[in-house]
Write a protein that holds these residues in place. Structure first.
Motif, PDB file in Angstrom:
ATOM      1  N   ILE A   1     -51.901  -5.084 -38.250  1.00 34.67           N
ATOM      2  CA  ILE A   1     -51.079  -5.685 -37.180  1.00 34.67           C
ATOM      3  C   ILE A   1     -51.901  -5.910 -35.928  1.00 34.67           C
ATOM      4  O   ILE A   1     -51.758  -6.939 -35.259  1.00 34.67           O
ATOM      5  CB  ILE A   1     -49.878  -4.781 -36.823  1.00 34.67           C
ATOM      6  CG1 ILE A   1     -48.958  -4.650 -38.018  1.00 34.67           C
ATOM      7  CG2 ILE A   1     -49.096  -5.383 -35.664  1.00 34.67           C
ATOM      8  CD1 ILE A   1     -47.735  -3.831 -37.717  1.00 34.67           C
ATOM      9  N   VAL A   2     -52.763  -4.963 -35.596  1.00 37.37           N
ATOM     10  CA  VAL A   2     -53.560  -5.121 -34.374  1.00 37.37           C
ATOM     11  C   VAL A   2     -54.414  -6.380 -34.464  1.00 37.37           C
ATOM     12  O   VAL A   2     -54.496  -7.161 -33.516  1.00 37.37           O
ATOM     13  CB  VAL A   2     -54.426  -3.867 -34.125  1.00 37.37           C
ATOM     14  CG1 VAL A   2     -55.476  -4.144 -33.068  1.00 37.37           C
ATOM     15  CG2 VAL A   2     -53.545  -2.703 -33.691  1.00 37.37           C
ATOM     16  N   VAL A   3     -54.999  -6.616 -35.649  1.00 36.27           N
ATOM     17  CA  VAL A   3     -55.815  -7.826 -35.823  1.00 36.27           C
ATOM     18  C   VAL A   3     -54.931  -9.071 -35.691  1.00 36.27           C
ATOM     19  O   VAL A   3     -55.236 -10.003 -34.932  1.00 36.27           O
ATOM     20  CB  VAL A   3     -56.523  -7.807 -37.195  1.00 36.27           C
ATOM     21  CG1 VAL A   3     -57.170  -9.158 -37.474  1.00 36.27           C
ATOM     22  CG2 VAL A   3     -57.557  -6.693 -37.226  1.00 36.27           C
ATOM     23  N   LEU A   4     -53.797  -9.062 -36.417  1.00 39.00           N
ATOM     24  CA  LEU A   4     -52.887 -10.207 -36.345  1.00 39.00           C
ATOM     25  C   LEU A   4     -52.430 -10.453 -34.912  1.00 39.00           C
ATOM     26  O   LEU A   4     -52.364 -11.579 -34.439  1.00 39.00           O
ATOM     27  CB  LEU A   4     -51.648  -9.956 -37.220  1.00 39.00           C
ATOM     28  CG  LEU A   4     -51.807 -10.178 -38.712  1.00 39.00           C
ATOM     29  CD1 LEU A   4     -50.510  -9.811 -39.423  1.00 39.00           C
ATOM     30  CD2 LEU A   4     -52.158 -11.623 -38.989  1.00 39.00           C
ATOM     31  N   PHE A   5     -52.152  -9.343 -34.224  1.00 38.97           N
ATOM     32  CA  PHE A   5     -51.624  -9.478 -32.867  1.00 38.97           C
ATOM     33  C   PHE A   5     -52.669 -10.047 -31.917  1.00 38.97           C
ATOM     34  O   PHE A   5     -52.361 -10.857 -31.052  1.00 38.97           O
ATOM     35  CB  PHE A   5     -51.138  -8.117 -32.366  1.00 38.97           C
ATOM     36  CG  PHE A   5     -50.486  -8.220 -31.039  1.00 38.97           C
ATOM     37  CD1 PHE A   5     -49.250  -8.826 -30.920  1.00 38.97           C
ATOM     38  CD2 PHE A   5     -51.117  -7.764 -29.902  1.00 38.97           C
ATOM     39  CE1 PHE A   5     -48.662  -8.957 -29.693  1.00 38.97           C
ATOM     40  CE2 PHE A   5     -50.527  -7.887 -28.671  1.00 38.97           C
ATOM     41  CZ  PHE A   5     -49.297  -8.488 -28.573  1.00 38.97           C
ATOM     42  N   ALA A   6     -53.929  -9.637 -32.119  1.00 36.85           N
ATOM     43  CA  ALA A   6     -55.007 -10.164 -31.278  1.00 36.85           C
ATOM     44  C   ALA A   6     -55.130 -11.670 -31.472  1.00 36.85           C
ATOM     45  O   ALA A   6     -55.239 -12.438 -30.508  1.00 36.85           O
ATOM     46  CB  ALA A   6     -56.317  -9.472 -31.617  1.00 36.85           C
ATOM     47  N   VAL A   7     -55.043 -12.121 -32.739  1.00 38.63           N
ATOM     48  CA  VAL A   7     -55.113 -13.552 -33.028  1.00 38.63           C
ATOM     49  C   VAL A   7     -53.924 -14.261 -32.398  1.00 38.63           C
ATOM     50  O   VAL A   7     -54.057 -15.301 -31.754  1.00 38.63           O
ATOM     51  CB  VAL A   7     -55.118 -13.785 -34.561  1.00 38.63           C
ATOM     52  CG1 VAL A   7     -55.042 -15.275 -34.874  1.00 38.63           C
ATOM     53  CG2 VAL A   7     -56.368 -13.164 -35.169  1.00 38.63           C
ATOM     54  N   TRP A   8     -52.758 -13.629 -32.556  1.00 36.76           N
ATOM     55  CA  TRP A   8     -51.536 -14.261 -32.056  1.00 36.76           C
ATOM     56  C   TRP A   8     -51.567 -14.411 -30.539  1.00 36.76           C
ATOM     57  O   TRP A   8     -51.257 -15.458 -29.993  1.00 36.76           O
ATOM     58  CB  TRP A   8     -50.321 -13.430 -32.467  1.00 36.76           C
ATOM     59  CG  TRP A   8     -49.053 -13.883 -31.817  1.00 36.76           C
ATOM     60  CD1 TRP A   8     -48.349 -15.010 -32.102  1.00 36.76           C
ATOM     61  CD2 TRP A   8     -48.372 -13.246 -30.736  1.00 36.76           C
ATOM     62  NE1 TRP A   8     -47.258 -15.104 -31.282  1.00 36.76           N
ATOM     63  CE2 TRP A   8     -47.254 -14.047 -30.437  1.00 36.76           C
ATOM     64  CE3 TRP A   8     -48.594 -12.083 -29.997  1.00 36.76           C
ATOM     65  CZ2 TRP A   8     -46.358 -13.707 -29.429  1.00 36.76           C
ATOM     66  CZ3 TRP A   8     -47.699 -11.760 -29.009  1.00 36.76           C
ATOM     67  CH2 TRP A   8     -46.610 -12.569 -28.740  1.00 36.76           C
ATOM     68  N   SER A   9     -51.964 -13.335 -29.839  1.00 32.82           N
ATOM     69  CA  SER A   9     -51.907 -13.406 -28.375  1.00 32.82           C
ATOM     70  C   SER A   9     -52.924 -14.415 -27.858  1.00 32.82           C
ATOM     71  O   SER A   9     -52.724 -15.022 -26.814  1.00 32.82           O
ATOM     72  CB  SER A   9     -52.146 -12.032 -27.752  1.00 32.82           C
ATOM     73  OG  SER A   9     -53.410 -11.566 -28.096  1.00 32.82           O
ATOM     74  N   ARG A  10     -54.004 -14.615 -28.611  1.00 31.65           N
ATOM     75  CA  ARG A  10     -54.960 -15.635 -28.177  1.00 31.65           C
ATOM     76  C   ARG A  10     -54.348 -17.020 -28.299  1.00 31.65           C
ATOM     77  O   ARG A  10     -54.453 -17.842 -27.412  1.00 31.65           O
ATOM     78  CB  ARG A  10     -56.229 -15.535 -29.013  1.00 31.65           C
ATOM     79  CG  ARG A  10     -57.315 -16.464 -28.542  1.00 31.65           C
ATOM     80  CD  ARG A  10     -58.661 -16.024 -29.057  1.00 31.65           C
ATOM     81  NE  ARG A  10     -58.987 -14.678 -28.613  1.00 31.65           N
ATOM     82  CZ  ARG A  10     -60.089 -14.022 -29.000  1.00 31.65           C
ATOM     83  NH1 ARG A  10     -60.922 -14.586 -29.837  1.00 31.65           N
ATOM     84  NH2 ARG A  10     -60.338 -12.824 -28.542  1.00 31.65           N
TER      85      ARG A  10
ATOM     86  N   PRO B   1     -49.535 -25.364 -30.522  1.00 36.74           N
ATOM     87  CA  PRO B   1     -49.772 -23.989 -30.053  1.00 36.74           C
ATOM     88  C   PRO B   1     -48.489 -23.162 -29.977  1.00 36.74           C
ATOM     89  O   PRO B   1     -48.473 -21.996 -30.372  1.00 36.74           O
ATOM     90  CB  PRO B   1     -50.360 -24.190 -28.659  1.00 36.74           C
ATOM     91  CG  PRO B   1     -50.861 -25.579 -28.646  1.00 36.74           C
ATOM     92  CD  PRO B   1     -49.990 -26.373 -29.562  1.00 36.74           C
ATOM     93  N   ALA B   2     -47.414 -23.793 -29.503  1.00 35.10           N
ATOM     94  CA  ALA B   2     -46.150 -23.058 -29.391  1.00 35.10           C
ATOM     95  C   ALA B   2     -45.620 -22.682 -30.762  1.00 35.10           C
ATOM     96  O   ALA B   2     -45.168 -21.557 -30.989  1.00 35.10           O
ATOM     97  CB  ALA B   2     -45.114 -23.890 -28.632  1.00 35.10           C
ATOM     98  N   VAL B   3     -45.663 -23.630 -31.712  1.00 39.59           N
ATOM     99  CA  VAL B   3     -45.150 -23.367 -33.059  1.00 39.59           C
ATOM    100  C   VAL B   3     -46.003 -22.291 -33.725  1.00 39.59           C
ATOM    101  O   VAL B   3     -45.471 -21.352 -34.348  1.00 39.59           O
ATOM    102  CB  VAL B   3     -45.135 -24.658 -33.907  1.00 39.59           C
ATOM    103  CG1 VAL B   3     -44.704 -24.352 -35.341  1.00 39.59           C
ATOM    104  CG2 VAL B   3     -44.210 -25.683 -33.279  1.00 39.59           C
ATOM    105  N   ALA B   4     -47.332 -22.391 -33.580  1.00 36.94           N
ATOM    106  CA  ALA B   4     -48.211 -21.404 -34.198  1.00 36.94           C
ATOM    107  C   ALA B   4     -47.963 -20.022 -33.596  1.00 36.94           C
ATOM    108  O   ALA B   4     -47.902 -19.019 -34.315  1.00 36.94           O
ATOM    109  CB  ALA B   4     -49.670 -21.807 -34.005  1.00 36.94           C
ATOM    110  N   GLY B   5     -47.792 -19.974 -32.277  1.00 39.96           N
ATOM    111  CA  GLY B   5     -47.521 -18.692 -31.622  1.00 39.96           C
ATOM    112  C   GLY B   5     -46.226 -18.091 -32.140  1.00 39.96           C
ATOM    113  O   GLY B   5     -46.176 -16.903 -32.485  1.00 39.96           O
TER     114      GLY B   5
END
Lengths: 508, 207
Positions: free
Chosen positions: A229-238, A170-174
């Motif tokens: 970016i908004v889509v990517l960011f939503a995935v990332w923050s999850r 999870p940390a690496v993916a984030g």
């Protein structure tokens, strides 16, 4: 009451600085411009493609290069561990034009304007993201867990694959998600190190809006990029939401080889800013202080329409003004996010993350252009936008520190007779001091180095240092380049001073 | 009656403490003892019922004007103040001058046998020492009622007994009216002159 005012202030700042410009952009892109035609204009498809593949390559390189020191610094105790950690994590706060200029200075001329230079600069920047995210998680992986796997017959490789990696994933993916967004939307570095055919979307947006006067095309690209970016960011923050508990593992003494390798990497990192400073003294015919003298003569003879002395003053004044807006609002938002665990506060603070600074800058010149709303040339717009861009980073930096303050302390003070006002002065304020210091450091460094939005907003009399660096590097000749490296060195020093001064004030 | 997060925590509890005496409220964990103390201190709102001190209704008085001291279960010592400043906090709020505060703090430090810890950082105190500082801090402004929330949990047995004797003596010497909450009958026997039992939990804590 005070808290509510701050709330309104933060929301207003984000609304005026980010949301209204974005809505303005969206409206503008739907009105008038032919969305499909933009796609076929020259340079657009190339920019999309370059953003993507360069982003993937830079991310993979940064993760691979970053995991090695992350492993060493998590598992081993090596001499100067804290210094090494600091050296590897500082590049993240350096201004993009400083890193771009430093790589121009550090690499041989034949690598100027090459993909290699861009990727190396991105690695330099983003190894710090990987190290910052992965080291706490890796440190928390309990050695006994690995022992348990070994007693069950797992080979070291199996342990790494079946125990360590799933815990780190999870940390690496984030980290990888964040790094990808940073590299794909990279602006300052690519403006300085890229060239024809090597534009990210952000650079292409600027080129269209400013160089080609194709504002409608730039607007369409800006809206498209923001949606992605908004889509990517939503995935990332999850994926980044899952946080592992922090424990301090006992670290073993590092084998010589590991220590040498880590310090070799640190030395390579240090060589980059060193090359920048050296280059500011190197003219085509030997060593010279002409570049530095130009700082004090105000840039006469450089044939640039800016006064460097004014730019230094502007940068400092804007940074202080932006911090005096972003810090109280950011700390207040962080408190609201923690105390009410309100998603709204978090949302307001995260909004500016969805749009790149370039898009915000474009949005402002597109939106605030009529009647009394025409404030595009106002000097105060620059620090205001700096504050809005810094706000999400301030909140994110401060939230863990605010969370660490036990709510029971204010209650204890209340049972001892302290009024709400008194509790704020005696308990909250002193305990928030480290958070305020960290917030100030983030805000100051981001403002001093801000290039994306600023490149749309500055006028002749509101020029900042990053703009001067870019302008000078665009001129032919030895003197402008030496001066650019000198100005970038000043930026470097200002940033490092801001970070260490604040760091010191926290410790004492 | 006290509700917390939409869940009824306490219903139909009534108690009375005589001036200068100590009452113990007993009950298993989850029966709402801590919430009862927090309601009396004004840290959680009371939905129905009343809190009275010396015949005056203080149900809607804000916490900081109630003059009700509370020794928190986890002490809640201010980490940015040393021992003496923690103890003197309530007196500074009252506006006492520095000289008087110093005297009162010394007197309390003596009473809880921490005379040599005056300038120490609270982070370096042991569990028993921290508890004594929390007690001295709550007693310093001479509250009309002192509330003690599980004062001895997490301390080992001998320390526990030692501290119970000290608390009992401090409360008697100062003539403080006190309300103690505990699940341990030994504490109750050592300190309180009377006791009541909480009714069983209204809802199982698992929900």
């Amino acid at each position: 009451m005070i808290a509510r005012l701050r709330w309104i202030g933060a929301t207003a700042l984000v609304a005026v600085g980010v949301v209204v410009p974005l809505v303005g952009l969206a409206v503008d892109s739907l009105r008038g411009s032919d969305i499909t035609a933009v796609w076929s204009r020259s340079g657009v498809r190339e920019a999309v493609w370059f953003s993507l593949w360069q982003g993937v390559v830079s991310t993979l390189a940064a993760v691979v290069v970053g995991l090695a020191p992350a492993w060493a610094l998590s598992r081993f105790d090596l001499p100067g561990r804290r210094v090494a950690l600091a050296a590897l994590t500082v590049p993240f706060v350096l201004p993009t034009v400083v890193v771009g200029a430093a790589f121009l200075a550090a690499l041989p001329d034949r690598f100027d304007r090459s993909v290699l230079a861009i990727v190396l600069a991105h690695v330099f920047f983003n190894v710090s993201v990987v190290v910052r995210t992965v080291v706490p998680t890796w440190t928390a992986v309990d050695e006994h867990l690995l022992d348990a796997a070994r007693t069950l017959g797992a080979s070291p490789l199996t342990v790494a694959r079946t125990v360590v990696w799933p815990l780190l994933r999870p940390a690496v993916a984030g980290a990888a998600g964040l790094v990808f967004v940073m590299c794909a939307t990279s602006y300052g570095v690519v403006r300085l190190l890229g060239g024809p055919g090597r534009s990210t979307l952000d650079v292409e947006i600027y080129r269209r809006a400013v160089d080609l006067a194709d504002v409608s095309g730039a607007t369409v690209l800006a809206v498209a990029q923001t949606l992605v970016i908004v889509v990517l960011f939503a995935v990332w923050s999850r994926s980044a939401a899952r946080r592992s508990s922090i424990t301090t593992a006992r670290r073993r003494r590092a084998p010589i080889g590991v220590g040498v390798a880590v310090w070799a990497l640190v030395a390579a990192f240090m060589a980059v800013p060193a090359a920048l400073v050296l280059a500011s003294f190197r003219s085509t015919d030997g060593w010279s202080t002409a570049g530095w003298r130009a700082l004090f003569t105000g840039g006469d003879g450089l044939r640039v329409p800016v006064d460097i002395g004014d730019a230094i003053v502007n940068s400092l004044v804007f940074a202080v003004l932006a911090a005096s807006v972003a810090v109280p609002l950011g700390v207040a938002l962080a408190r609201a996010a923690v105390s009410s665990s309100s998603r709204l506060a978090d949302f307001v603070a995260s909004l500016p993350l969805g749009a790149s600074a370039v898009v915000v800058g474009l949005g402002i010149i597109v939106t605030y252009d009529t009647g009394i709303l025409d404030v595009r040339g106002e000097w105060w717009l620059v620090p205001l936008v700096h504050a809005a861009v810094a706000l999400p980073f301030v909140v994110r930096a401060v939230v863990p520190m605010v969370e660490a303050i036990p709510p029971g302390l204010a209650q204890a003070a209340a049972t001892l007779g302290a009024s709400p006002w008194r509790r704020w002065i005696d308990i909250d304020l002193p305990l928030l001091r480290p958070a305020v210091a960290t917030a100030s450091a983030f805000s100051l460094t981001m403002s001093i180095g801000e290039f994306g939005a600023t490149s749309f907003l500055t006028r002749r009399d509101t020029t900042t240092l990053p703009i001067v660096v870019d302008t000078l590097l665009g001129r032919a000749g030895s003197l402008p380049h030496m001066t650019a490296f000198a100005v970038a060195s000043v930026l470097l020093v200002l940033t490092v001073v801001a970070v260490t001064a604040v760091d010191r004030s926290v410790r004492t | 009656m006290v509700d917390l997060d939409g869940r009824r925590i306490i219903d139909g509890v009534s108690l009375h403490v005589d001036t200068g005496r100590t009452l113990a409220v007993c009950g298993p964990s989850g029966s709402g003892k801590t919430t009862l103390l927090r309601a009396i201190a004004g840290l959680v709102p009371v939905r129905s019922g009343a809190v009275e001190v010396d015949g005056a209704d203080i149900t809607s008085t804000p916490t900081h004007r109630r003059s009700i001291g509370l020794v928190f279960q986890d002490n809640q010592l201010f980490p940015h103040m040393n021992v003496a400043r923690n103890i003197g906090y309530g007196l500074r709020v009252l506006g006492w001058d520095a000289g008087r505060i110093g005297q009162r703090v010394d007197e309390l430090l003596e009473r809880v046998q921490l005379g040599d810890r005056r300038d120490q950082d609270v982070a370096t105190l042991s569990g028993g020492e921290a508890k004594r500082v929390a007690l001295a801090r709550a007693l310093a402004p001479s509250p009309r009622v002192l509330l003690l929330d599980e004062p001895f949990t997490g301390l080992d047995r001998s320390l526990h007994d030692q501290l119970a004797v000290m608390v009992d003596r401090v409360l008697r010497d100062s003539g403080t009216t006190a309300l103690l909450v505990s699940h341990d009958p030994a504490d109750v026997a050592a300190i309180a002159q009377s006791r009541i039992d909480m009714p069983p939990a209204l809802e199982p804590p698992s929900r």
